[in-house]
Design a protein around this motif. Structure first.
Motif, PDB file in Angstrom:
ATOM      1  N   GLU A 154       0.528  -1.007   0.151  1.00  0.00           N
ATOM      2  CA  GLU A 154       0.150  -0.364  -0.246  1.00  0.00           C
ATOM      3  C   GLU A 154       0.927   1.556  -0.009  1.00  0.00           C
ATOM      4  OE1 GLU A 154      -3.636   2.367   2.353  1.00  0.00           O
ATOM      5  OE2 GLU A 154      -2.673   0.484   3.700  1.00  0.00           O
ATOM      6  N   GLU A 155       2.030   0.875   0.681  1.00  0.00           N
ATOM      7  CA  GLU A 155       2.577   2.275   1.017  1.00  0.00           C
ATOM      8  C   GLU A 155       3.496   2.876  -0.614  1.00  0.00           C
ATOM      9  OE1 GLU A 155       6.975  -0.220   1.648  1.00  0.00           O
ATOM     10  OE2 GLU A 155       6.309   0.978   3.458  1.00  0.00           O
ATOM     11  N   ASP A 156       3.447   1.907  -1.531  1.00  0.00           N
ATOM     12  CA  ASP A 156       3.818   2.315  -2.822  1.00  0.00           C
ATOM     13  C   ASP A 156       2.526   3.215  -3.656  1.00  0.00           C
ATOM     14  OD1 ASP A 156       6.632   1.523  -2.431  1.00  0.00           O
ATOM     15  OD2 ASP A 156       6.214  -0.577  -2.769  1.00  0.00           O
ATOM     16  N   PHE A 157       1.476   2.314  -3.223  1.00  0.00           N
ATOM     17  CA  PHE A 157       0.551   3.165  -4.183  1.00  0.00           C
ATOM     18  C   PHE A 157      -0.679   4.257  -3.920  1.00  0.00           C
ATOM     19  CE2 PHE A 157       2.013  -0.650  -6.372  1.00  0.00           C
ATOM     20  CZ  PHE A 157       1.797  -0.412  -7.301  1.00  0.00           C
ATOM     21  N   HIS A 158       0.176   4.819  -2.288  1.00  0.00           N
ATOM     22  CA  HIS A 158      -0.157   5.695  -1.672  1.00  0.00           C
ATOM     23  C   HIS A 158      -0.290   7.448  -2.616  1.00  0.00           C
ATOM     24  CE1 HIS A 158      -2.015   7.076   2.044  1.00  0.00           C
ATOM     25  NE2 HIS A 158      -1.727   6.130   3.424  1.00  0.00           N
ATOM     26  N   GLU A 159      -1.480   7.941  -2.197  1.00  0.00           N
ATOM     27  CA  GLU A 159      -1.040   9.613  -3.130  1.00  0.00           C
ATOM     28  C   GLU A 159      -0.275   9.919  -3.043  1.00  0.00           C
ATOM     29  OE1 GLU A 159      -3.954  12.699  -3.969  1.00  0.00           O
ATOM     30  OE2 GLU A 159      -4.505  11.801  -2.588  1.00  0.00           O
ATOM     31  N   ALA A 160       0.804  10.268  -2.083  1.00  0.00           N
ATOM     32  CA  ALA A 160       1.695  11.039  -2.477  1.00  0.00           C
ATOM     33  C   ALA A 160       2.612   9.850  -2.793  1.00  0.00           C
ATOM     34  CB  ALA A 160       1.944  11.918  -0.840  1.00  0.00           C
ATOM     35  N   ALA A 161       3.021   8.585  -2.605  1.00  0.00           N
ATOM     36  CA  ALA A 161       3.907   8.036  -3.046  1.00  0.00           C
ATOM     37  C   ALA A 161       4.475   7.780  -4.089  1.00  0.00           C
ATOM     38  CB  ALA A 161       3.947   6.374  -1.834  1.00  0.00           C
ATOM     39  N   LEU A 162       3.214   7.423  -5.017  1.00  0.00           N
ATOM     40  CA  LEU A 162       2.548   7.357  -6.482  1.00  0.00           C
ATOM     41  C   LEU A 162       2.676   8.415  -6.632  1.00  0.00           C
ATOM     42  CD1 LEU A 162       1.320   4.767  -8.736  1.00  0.00           C
ATOM     43  CD2 LEU A 162      -0.825   5.479  -7.892  1.00  0.00           C
ATOM     44  N   ARG A 163       2.590   9.390  -6.683  1.00  0.00           N
ATOM     45  CA  ARG A 163       3.163  10.802  -7.668  1.00  0.00           C
ATOM     46  C   ARG A 163       4.380  10.835  -7.774  1.00  0.00           C
ATOM     47  NH1 ARG A 163       1.075  14.155  -4.417  1.00  0.00           N
ATOM     48  NH2 ARG A 163      -1.179  14.414  -4.711  1.00  0.00           N
ATOM     49  N   ALA A 164       4.794  11.289  -6.426  1.00  0.00           N
ATOM     50  CA  ALA A 164       6.860  10.663  -6.808  1.00  0.00           C
ATOM     51  C   ALA A 164       7.129   9.748  -7.288  1.00  0.00           C
ATOM     52  CB  ALA A 164       7.247  10.476  -5.059  1.00  0.00           C
ATOM     53  N   ASN A 165       6.018   8.437  -7.540  1.00  0.00           N
ATOM     54  CA  ASN A 165       6.867   7.061  -8.059  1.00  0.00           C
ATOM     55  C   ASN A 165       6.914   7.195  -9.600  1.00  0.00           C
ATOM     56  OD1 ASN A 165       7.892   5.639  -5.670  1.00  0.00           O
ATOM     57  ND2 ASN A 165       5.784   4.127  -5.479  1.00  0.00           N
ATOM     58  N   LEU A 166       5.868   7.363  -9.727  1.00  0.00           N
ATOM     59  CA  LEU A 166       5.572   8.138 -11.418  1.00  0.00           C
ATOM     60  C   LEU A 166       6.186   8.863 -11.956  1.00  0.00           C
ATOM     61  CD1 LEU A 166       1.626   8.390 -11.599  1.00  0.00           C
ATOM     62  CD2 LEU A 166       3.366   6.132 -11.988  1.00  0.00           C
ATOM     63  N   GLU A 167       7.285   9.906 -11.527  1.00  0.00           N
ATOM     64  CA  GLU A 167       8.683  10.507 -11.886  1.00  0.00           C
ATOM     65  C   GLU A 167       9.886   9.555 -11.829  1.00  0.00           C
ATOM     66  OE1 GLU A 167       8.002  13.822 -12.881  1.00  0.00           O
ATOM     67  OE2 GLU A 167       6.155  13.345 -12.406  1.00  0.00           O
ATOM     68  N   ASP A 168       9.919   8.554 -11.016  1.00  0.00           N
ATOM     69  CA  ASP A 168      10.662   7.561 -11.087  1.00  0.00           C
ATOM     70  C   ASP A 168      10.671   7.343 -12.594  1.00  0.00           C
ATOM     71  OD1 ASP A 168      12.897   5.704 -10.183  1.00  0.00           O
ATOM     72  OD2 ASP A 168      12.654   5.848  -8.581  1.00  0.00           O
ATOM     73  N   LEU A 169      11.962   6.983 -13.498  1.00  0.00           N
ATOM     74  CA  LEU A 169      11.220   6.417 -14.270  1.00  0.00           C
ATOM     75  C   LEU A 169      12.110   5.093 -14.300  1.00  0.00           C
ATOM     76  CD1 LEU A 169      12.823   9.536 -17.472  1.00  0.00           C
ATOM     77  CD2 LEU A 169      10.596   8.293 -16.600  1.00  0.00           C
ATOM     78  N   GLU A 170      12.574   4.390 -13.637  1.00  0.00           N
ATOM     79  CA  GLU A 170      12.686   3.060 -13.059  1.00  0.00           C
ATOM     80  C   GLU A 170      11.849   2.430 -12.462  1.00  0.00           C
ATOM     81  OE1 GLU A 170      16.319   0.560 -10.865  1.00  0.00           O
ATOM     82  OE2 GLU A 170      16.775   3.077 -11.434  1.00  0.00           O
ATOM     83  N   TRP A 171      11.467   2.894 -11.785  1.00  0.00           N
ATOM     84  CA  TRP A 171       9.967   2.091 -11.206  1.00  0.00           C
ATOM     85  C   TRP A 171       8.865   1.805 -11.777  1.00  0.00           C
ATOM     86  CZ3 TRP A 171       4.821   3.575  -9.915  1.00  0.00           C
ATOM     87  CH2 TRP A 171       4.543   2.753  -8.830  1.00  0.00           C
ATOM     88  N   LEU A 172       8.789   3.289 -12.786  1.00  0.00           N
ATOM     89  CA  LEU A 172       7.184   3.530 -13.186  1.00  0.00           C
ATOM     90  C   LEU A 172       7.573   2.444 -14.477  1.00  0.00           C
ATOM     91  CD1 LEU A 172       5.346   4.501 -14.750  1.00  0.00           C
ATOM     92  CD2 LEU A 172       6.315   6.106 -16.116  1.00  0.00           C
ATOM     93  N   GLU A 173       9.189   2.130 -15.065  1.00  0.00           N
ATOM     94  CA  GLU A 173       9.293   1.560 -16.086  1.00  0.00           C
ATOM     95  C   GLU A 173       8.729  -0.324 -15.381  1.00  0.00           C
ATOM     96  OE1 GLU A 173      12.917  -0.548 -19.718  1.00  0.00           O
ATOM     97  OE2 GLU A 173      13.203   0.777 -18.266  1.00  0.00           O
ATOM     98  N   SER A 174       9.437  -0.254 -14.216  1.00  0.00           N
ATOM     99  CA  SER A 174       9.103  -1.723 -13.570  1.00  0.00           C
ATOM    100  C   SER A 174       7.808  -2.081 -13.849  1.00  0.00           C
ATOM    101  CB  SER A 174      10.027  -1.977 -12.179  1.00  0.00           C
ATOM    102  OG  SER A 174       9.949  -3.247 -11.903  1.00  0.00           O
TER     103      SER A 174
END
Length: 273
Positions: A54-74
């Motif tokens: 859940e911590e990776d898809f929380h609104e704030a975390a997801l917003r940051a993760n979507l800016e992380d190209l490596e995470w997004l590609e994975s």
């Protein structure tokens, strides 16, 4: 202990009961095992899901993760991998990237509520695949550096006039390339009309998404019956023949990402929809 929520990949029909085998040992997002959620014991319309932190898809975390190209590609690779495994056995309705629910029970309720609509759309998409068609303009980019004059150029041409002549020729070359791209787009549409049953026009790709040479000016998806696929690919691929500075890229076959109608996700408190 890390709290988990349910990540949903796609809706599919599992009439023969073979999808569990197709997903066996296949890692999903965060390398989690993928399983099926059914609306009732005998329901043949299913949703492929897996637990994710859940911590990776929380609104704030997801917003940051979507800016992380490596995470997004994975995540995108895992999402696509599951959908392709399903599509190799049956018709699927791919869901949006990062579609999450509080738990499997919420997924089941959504499926029960929309089972009839899903079944109808799956029937419409059966024996069809998606093909992508992109058109690129490969005209020379503007530059301030004058090109070497041709062998028969006036030896007395001043540097200023040589520069202006160069820029004029360059501008004309780009204008010609864009006119040719419009002609190629008309040819693609005419060729596709004889094979495809539906079309979706996507936003052209720019920046990091625009891979390969040239400027993307058309980015379309076509829904094509299986029996027409090879003729569609061949006819559309020939659209740029005889015209320089324009390239047509045909990709597929894909699961019908552009033609599925995904349900709205149930908001997770503090998580992205």
């Amino acid at each position: 202990m890390t709290e988990v929520i349910s990540y949903a990949y796609a809706v599919a029909r599992d009439a023969g009961g073979s999808l569990t085998e197709a997903l066996a040992g296949l890692p999903g997002v965060a390398d989690a095992p993928v399983h099926l959620v059914r609306a009732g014991e005998r329901g043949d319309v299913v949703v492929a899901v897996s637990p994710v932190p859940e911590e990776d898809f929380h609104e704030a975390a997801l917003r940051a993760n979507l800016e992380d190209l490596e995470w997004l590609e994975s995540v995108a690779r895992a999402h696509h991998r599951v959908i392709e495994a399903l599509a190799s056995r049956t018709t699927v309705l791919p869901l949006r990237l990062a579609t999450v629910y509080l738990d499997d029970e919420r997924v089941r309720r959504m499926l029960e509520a929309r089972q009839e609509a899903f079944a109808g759309r799956l029937a419409e998409l059966a024996a069809h695949t998606e093909w992508g068609v992109k058109i690129y303009v490969e005209a020379p980019a503007p530059t301030d550096r004058p090109a070497p004059p041709p062998a028969d150029a006036d030896a007395g041409l001043s540097p200023g006039r040589a520069y202006l002549s160069h820029r004029k020729a360059q501008r004309h070359a780009r204008e010609d390339a864009y006119r040719d791209a419009e002609e190629v787009a008309r040819r693609v549409e005419a060729a596709a009309r004889g094979h495809a049953v539906d079309r979706v026009q996507h936003r052209v790709q720019q920046g990091e998404l625009a891979r390969g040479p040239g400027e993307n000016v058309v980015n379309d998806a076509y829904l094509v019956p299986l029996g027409q696929a090879e003729r569609f690919r061949a006819d559309v691929s020939r659209a740029a023949e005889g015209l320089s500075g324009v390239r047509v890229e045909v990709t597929g076959p894909w699961a019908p990402y552009s033609f599925a109608t995904p349900p709205e996700t149930e908001p997770v408190p503090g998580a992205a929809p």
